[in-house]
Design a protein around this motif. Structure first.
Motif: not given
Lengths: 121, 110
Positions: A60, A62, A65
């Motif tokens: 993912y 950031d 996430k």
């Protein structure tokens, strides 16, 4: 003919959830890694997440996430993106894309037409 | 936030050659091959160049990709009015475990 068709976009309030789907055809879905890429209005492309061909690994950006989850159902030739805790900055067109690897290259080659997600109160 | 840097714009007259640069780092372009996409307004990106310099079937040989160190370039020769769209470079980034894109370049045909 390779085809990827996204659906599930729409207008959602901040903090709410939404699930996107991407149905594919024209290739053996279980062989390829799959990705979600988004593009905010008037902005550039931003990679969001990817999942291995067998669903064993996920990665993912950031920025998403712990809020977004990518998944797939190889029996249904379908890729998903579960989006929780949506924010105004998540407003974008979301594209699904297939990845292919070869000798000396790794690339997202086929893309869907995109589905628009608008986060607004 | 884009990891790869491109000039925001590039321009040329019909028939001219235009070059777009893409600057990265050792974890992306320095290690992995570069891909280029062309995007018309309101449509999905279309793969133009993969593996630094390979053209998918149907892409004219007016489009040429190259890479050196942590930078790459896309050259468009014989510029045509239909080339007036946005272009993005992209590559895998081994540190981020992500597919990173360039900031995008809009080509204008004068």
């Amino acid at each position: 003919q390779v085809l990827l068709v996204e659906s599930g976009g729409g207008v959602v309030q901040p903090g709410r959830s939404l699930k996107l789907s991407c149905v594919v055809s024209g290739f053996t879905f279980s062989v390829n890694g799959m990705h979600w890429v988004r593009q905010a209005p008037g902005k550039g492309l931003e990679w969001v997440a990817d999942i291995w061909h067998d669903g064993s690994k996920e990665y993912y950006a950031d920025s998403v996430k712990d809020r977004f989850t990518i998944s797939r159902d190889n029996s249904k030739n379908t890729l998903y993106l579960h989006m929780n805790g949506l924010r105004a900055e998540d407003t974008a067109v979301y594209f699904c894309a297939r990845d292919v690897w070869g000798s000396g290259y790794k690339v997202l080659d086929y893309w869907g037409q995109g589905t628009l997600v608008t986060v607004s109160s | 936030q884009s990891v790869l840097t491109q000039p925001p714009s590039a321009s040329g007259t019909p028939g001219q050659r235009v070059t777009i640069s893409c600057s990265g780092s050792s974890s992306n372009i320095g290690t992995n091959s570069v891909n280029w996409y062309q995007q018309l307004p309101g449509t999905a990106p279309k793969l133009l160049i993969y593996g630094n310099n390979q053209r998918p079937s149907g892409v004219p040989d007016r489009f040429f990709g190259s890479k050196s160190g942590t930078s790459a370039s896309l050259a468009i020769s014989g510029l045509q009015s239909e080339d007036e769209v946005d272009y993005y470079c992209a590559a895998w980034d081994d540190s981020l475990n992500a597919y990173v894109f360039g900031t995008g370049t809009k080509v204008t045909v004068l």
